[in-house]
Write a protein that holds these residues in place. Structure first.
Motif, mmCIF file in Angstrom:
data_model
loop_
_atom_site.group_PDB
_atom_site.id
_atom_site.type_symbol
_atom_site.label_atom_id
_atom_site.label_comp_id
_atom_site.label_asym_id
_atom_site.label_seq_id
_atom_site.Cartn_x
_atom_site.Cartn_y
_atom_site.Cartn_z
ATOM 1 N N PHE A 174 -3.668 4.287 0.932
ATOM 2 C CA PHE A 174 -5.126 4.169 0.924
ATOM 3 C C PHE A 174 -5.620 3.351 2.114
ATOM 4 C CE2 PHE A 174 -4.541 5.138 -3.605
ATOM 5 C CZ PHE A 174 -5.560 6.046 -3.811
ATOM 6 N N GLU B 166 7.836 13.850 -7.745
ATOM 7 C CA GLU B 166 7.355 12.700 -8.505
ATOM 8 C C GLU B 166 6.238 13.031 -9.493
ATOM 9 O OE1 GLU B 166 8.756 9.753 -8.501
ATOM 10 O OE2 GLU B 166 10.204 10.334 -6.969
ATOM 11 N N ASP C 166 0.844 -1.198 0.000
ATOM 12 C CA ASP C 166 0.000 0.000 0.000
ATOM 13 C C ASP C 166 0.882 1.252 0.000
ATOM 14 O OD1 ASP C 166 -2.350 1.614 0.228
ATOM 15 O OD2 ASP C 166 -2.080 1.697 2.405
ATOM 16 N N PRO C 167 1.658 1.469 -1.072
ATOM 17 C CA PRO C 167 2.616 2.589 -1.070
ATOM 18 C C PRO C 167 1.966 3.969 -1.017
ATOM 19 C CG PRO C 167 2.448 1.617 -3.256
ATOM 20 C CD PRO C 167 1.706 0.716 -2.331
ATOM 21 N N LEU C 168 0.702 4.086 -1.416
ATOM 22 C CA LEU C 168 0.055 5.398 -1.436
ATOM 23 C C LEU C 168 -0.777 5.669 -0.183
ATOM 24 C CD1 LEU C 168 -0.999 5.618 -5.195
ATOM 25 C CD2 LEU C 168 1.019 6.567 -4.076
ATOM 26 N N VAL D 16 -4.026 11.999 -3.083
ATOM 27 C CA VAL D 16 -2.723 11.688 -3.660
ATOM 28 C C VAL D 16 -1.970 10.678 -2.808
ATOM 29 C CG1 VAL D 16 -0.460 12.607 -4.340
ATOM 30 C CG2 VAL D 16 -2.527 13.942 -4.780
ATOM 31 N N LEU D 17 -1.869 10.942 -1.506
ATOM 32 C CA LEU D 17 -1.010 10.112 -0.663
ATOM 33 C C LEU D 17 -1.409 10.222 0.804
ATOM 34 C CD1 LEU D 17 1.726 8.420 -0.732
ATOM 35 C CD2 LEU D 17 2.858 10.553 -0.136
ATOM 36 N N LYS E 260 -0.117 8.922 4.877
ATOM 37 C CA LYS E 260 0.947 8.334 5.696
ATOM 38 C C LYS E 260 0.440 8.167 7.118
ATOM 39 C CE LYS E 260 4.648 8.413 2.898
ATOM 40 N NZ LYS E 260 5.461 7.219 2.581
ATOM 41 N N ARG F 6 -6.651 5.712 -10.579
ATOM 42 C CA ARG F 6 -5.457 6.456 -10.207
ATOM 43 C C ARG F 6 -5.197 7.692 -11.064
ATOM 44 N NH1 ARG F 6 -4.717 7.778 -6.586
ATOM 45 N NH2 ARG F 6 -2.495 8.202 -6.666
ATOM 46 N N VAL G 291 6.273 14.401 -3.243
ATOM 47 C CA VAL G 291 5.173 14.406 -4.206
ATOM 48 C C VAL G 291 5.452 15.388 -5.337
ATOM 49 C CG1 VAL G 291 2.727 14.933 -4.537
ATOM 50 C CG2 VAL G 291 3.451 13.621 -2.540
#
Length: 202
Positions: free
Chosen positions: A11, A143, A7-9, A108-109, A111, A62, A140
């Protein structure tokens, strides 16, 4: 099992954080990898693993723009931070405006972080969350490869805003390092207050 969830983003951050907290609790209590868990902990673990059924088939579009949205005239990132006695984290959104003045906001992201093993006050955790926003913003922006306007950073902590605004006080190392990171990478005008009841980063 916890680390196997890709789950790198972020969610699924609200789902994964309780498992991270359980692992930390077991480490604090001195449990080794091969020791049997007490029944209350085993029950919590089974309850959590059963909850993973909810993410089967989970999918999210996405593309940061909806179909037919057209050309983006203006884009900016909005980052929100929050902390409590359970953990701290951030969530980031991109706000876009097209030729027809239609606004579109997209996740977007996210954490999430467990609390440090050393006891830290909630205001300091709020500051840690604010510093996390700055790191996320830099990553962000690097990237996305978009022409972004200056970002906005939102916190429900008046204490954090006072830390950032005060350039005369000499803070202890923990606070000084995080305030320095924030001040070196953002302008005070980029920081905004959001009411706690409207700030739901968990």
């Amino acid at each position: 099992v916890v680390s196997s969830i890709f789950d790198p983003l972020g969610f699924l951050a609200p789902l994964i954080l309780p498992a991270k907290q359980l692992l930390q609790e077991l480490c604090q209590r001195g449990y080794g990898w091969d020791e049997p868990l007490p029944e209350p902990v085993s029950e919590r673990w089974m309850e959590w693993t059963n909850s993973l059924e909810r993410i089967k088939g989970f999918s999210v579009p996405r593309c940061l723009k909806p179909k037919g949205y057209g050309v983006t005239n203006c884009a900016e990132l909005h980052h929100f931070a929050d902390a409590s006695e359970s953990g701290y984290g951030s969530v980031s959104y991109i706000r876009q405006l097209n030729n027809q003045d239609v606004i579109h906001v997209n996740f977007v992201l996210g954490k999430s972080r467990v609390l440090p093993l050393k006891n830290i006050t909630v205001p300091r955790l709020e500051l840690a969350a604010a510093a996390l926003l700055v790191k996320v913003d830099r990553m962000v922006r690097r990237e996305l490869h978009l022409n972004l306007k200056p970002s906005f950073f939102w916190t429900d902590s008046q204490t954090v805003l006072k830390y950032i605004a005060n350039d005369h006080a000499r803070y202890k190392t923990y606070v000084a390092n995080r305030v320095s990171l924030i001040r070196d990478n953002t302008d005070l005008s980029q920081w905004r207050h959001v009411r706690s009841k409207d700030n739901h980063v968990k």
